[in-house]
Design a protein around this motif. Structure first.
Motif, short mmCIF file in Angstrom:
data_model
loop_
_atom_site.label_atom_id
_atom_site.label_comp_id
_atom_site.label_asym_id
_atom_site.label_seq_id
_atom_site.Cartn_x
_atom_site.Cartn_y
_atom_site.Cartn_z
N LYS A 229 -60.40 -0.50 -27.11
CA LYS A 229 -59.57 -1.42 -26.03
C LYS A 229 -59.61 -2.83 -26.76
CE LYS A 229 -59.15 -3.06 -21.52
NZ LYS A 229 -59.60 -3.14 -20.23
N VAL A 230 -60.67 -3.18 -27.35
CA VAL A 230 -60.94 -4.42 -27.75
C VAL A 230 -59.98 -4.53 -29.12
CG1 VAL A 230 -62.46 -5.95 -29.15
CG2 VAL A 230 -62.68 -4.88 -26.91
N ASN A 231 -59.87 -3.48 -30.00
CA ASN A 231 -59.06 -3.66 -31.18
C ASN A 231 -57.56 -3.60 -30.64
OD1 ASN A 231 -61.02 -3.92 -32.86
ND2 ASN A 231 -61.38 -1.85 -33.30
N ALA A 232 -57.35 -2.68 -29.90
CA ALA A 232 -55.88 -2.68 -29.25
C ALA A 232 -55.31 -3.86 -29.03
CB ALA A 232 -55.87 -1.37 -28.17
N MET A 233 -56.29 -4.47 -28.24
CA MET A 233 -55.75 -5.79 -27.61
C MET A 233 -55.38 -7.07 -28.92
SD MET A 233 -57.86 -7.15 -24.20
CE MET A 233 -59.20 -6.14 -24.04
N LYS A 234 -56.41 -6.93 -29.72
CA LYS A 234 -56.25 -7.75 -30.98
C LYS A 234 -55.18 -7.33 -31.68
CE LYS A 234 -61.21 -8.37 -31.72
NZ LYS A 234 -62.40 -8.25 -32.87
N LYS B 178 -50.26 8.20 -28.37
CA LYS B 178 -50.95 9.34 -28.80
C LYS B 178 -51.60 9.03 -30.26
CE LYS B 178 -52.76 13.38 -27.84
NZ LYS B 178 -53.77 13.66 -26.60
N CYS B 179 -51.01 8.46 -31.17
CA CYS B 179 -51.34 7.89 -32.57
C CYS B 179 -52.48 7.03 -32.53
CB CYS B 179 -50.22 7.59 -33.14
SG CYS B 179 -48.87 8.69 -33.78
N ILE B 180 -52.51 6.28 -31.53
CA ILE B 180 -53.60 5.39 -31.56
C ILE B 180 -54.74 5.56 -30.44
CG2 ILE B 180 -52.04 3.46 -32.39
CD1 ILE B 180 -52.52 2.31 -29.43
N GLU B 181 -54.80 6.60 -29.79
CA GLU B 181 -55.61 6.89 -28.90
C GLU B 181 -57.14 6.60 -28.97
OE1 GLU B 181 -55.21 10.68 -27.02
OE2 GLU B 181 -55.79 11.69 -28.66
N ASN C 204 -61.69 -14.63 -23.23
CA ASN C 204 -60.29 -15.22 -24.16
C ASN C 204 -59.40 -14.25 -24.80
OD1 ASN C 204 -61.39 -17.77 -23.63
ND2 ASN C 204 -62.58 -18.14 -25.65
N LEU C 205 -59.88 -13.14 -25.27
CA LEU C 205 -59.09 -11.96 -25.80
C LEU C 205 -58.25 -11.34 -24.66
CD1 LEU C 205 -58.38 -10.40 -28.19
CD2 LEU C 205 -60.15 -9.06 -27.60
N GLN C 206 -58.63 -11.20 -23.20
CA GLN C 206 -58.01 -10.71 -22.49
C GLN C 206 -57.00 -11.56 -22.25
OE1 GLN C 206 -58.68 -7.46 -20.95
NE2 GLN C 206 -56.59 -8.08 -19.86
N LYS C 207 -57.44 -13.09 -21.91
CA LYS C 207 -56.39 -13.94 -21.38
C LYS C 207 -55.15 -13.94 -22.41
CE LYS C 207 -55.98 -19.04 -20.54
NZ LYS C 207 -56.61 -20.14 -20.39
N LYS D 156 -41.30 -2.15 -31.82
CA LYS D 156 -41.46 -2.21 -30.10
C LYS D 156 -42.32 -1.16 -29.87
CE LYS D 156 -36.64 -3.48 -29.01
NZ LYS D 156 -35.25 -3.13 -28.19
N LEU D 157 -42.30 -0.03 -30.58
CA LEU D 157 -43.02 1.19 -30.03
C LEU D 157 -44.68 0.73 -30.53
CD1 LEU D 157 -41.18 4.19 -31.43
CD2 LEU D 157 -41.94 3.66 -28.73
N LYS D 158 -44.86 0.02 -31.33
CA LYS D 158 -46.10 -0.63 -31.73
C LYS D 158 -46.83 -1.37 -30.37
CE LYS D 158 -46.29 -0.97 -36.66
NZ LYS D 158 -46.47 -1.93 -37.79
N LEU D 159 -46.02 -2.31 -30.12
CA LEU D 159 -46.38 -2.98 -28.91
C LEU D 159 -46.71 -2.22 -27.67
CD1 LEU D 159 -44.51 -6.36 -28.95
CD2 LEU D 159 -47.01 -6.06 -29.42
N TYR D 160 -45.71 -1.26 -27.47
CA TYR D 160 -45.80 -0.31 -26.27
C TYR D 160 -47.37 0.41 -26.39
CZ TYR D 160 -44.98 3.58 -23.28
OH TYR D 160 -45.25 4.77 -22.52
N ALA D 161 -47.58 1.14 -27.66
CA ALA D 161 -48.39 1.84 -27.74
C ALA D 161 -49.93 0.91 -27.38
CB ALA D 161 -48.66 2.50 -29.00
N PHE D 162 -49.94 -0.04 -28.04
CA PHE D 162 -51.01 -1.03 -27.90
C PHE D 162 -51.19 -1.20 -26.40
CE2 PHE D 162 -50.41 -2.29 -32.73
CZ PHE D 162 -51.15 -1.28 -33.07
N TYR D 163 -50.10 -1.56 -25.84
CA TYR D 163 -50.32 -2.05 -24.39
C TYR D 163 -50.82 -1.00 -23.63
CZ TYR D 163 -49.20 -4.10 -19.97
OH TYR D 163 -49.25 -4.71 -18.49
N LYS D 164 -50.31 0.23 -23.84
CA LYS D 164 -50.64 1.36 -23.02
C LYS D 164 -52.09 1.71 -23.40
CE LYS D 164 -48.19 3.66 -20.77
NZ LYS D 164 -47.90 4.12 -19.32
#
Length: 91
Positions: A71-76, A64-67, A3-6, A29-37
């Motif tokens: 992955k689960v937290n980045a999705m959230k 780099k700041c969020i590396e 469900n999270l992935q969806k 915008k950079l926040k979204l970019y970083a989490f997506y990457k």
């Protein structure tokens, strides 16, 4: 996690097709970019762009700041930031 992935995928599609993108400040915008990457690629292991490459360097720094975020937290966090941007800048 399905469900999270969806929900992550749905938000990603909406971001690509969103009409409020030109209203969003660059830092948001950079926040979204970083989490997506972080979710789609993983940790940032690419060489650091030169500082004169402003856009590439800003994206690299944000990622780099969020590396170390999982992955689960980045999705959230991506979903949370998407919803926040939609509320703040959406139509």
């Amino acid at each position: 996690m399905d469900n999270l992935q969806k929900e992550f995928n749905e938000c990603g599609n909406l971001v690509r097709n969103g009409s409020w993108g030109n209203k969003v400040p660059q830092d948001r915008k950079l926040k979204l970019y970083a989490f997506y990457k972080r979710v789609s690629v993983g940790e940032n292991t690419t060489p650091q762009p030169w500082s004169v490459q402003l856009e590439a360097r800003a994206k690299w720094d944000a990622w780099k700041c969020i590396e170390k975020i999982s992955k689960v937290n980045a999705m959230k966090l991506y979903i949370k930031e998407y919803k926040s941007q939609l509320e703040d800048f959406g139509n």
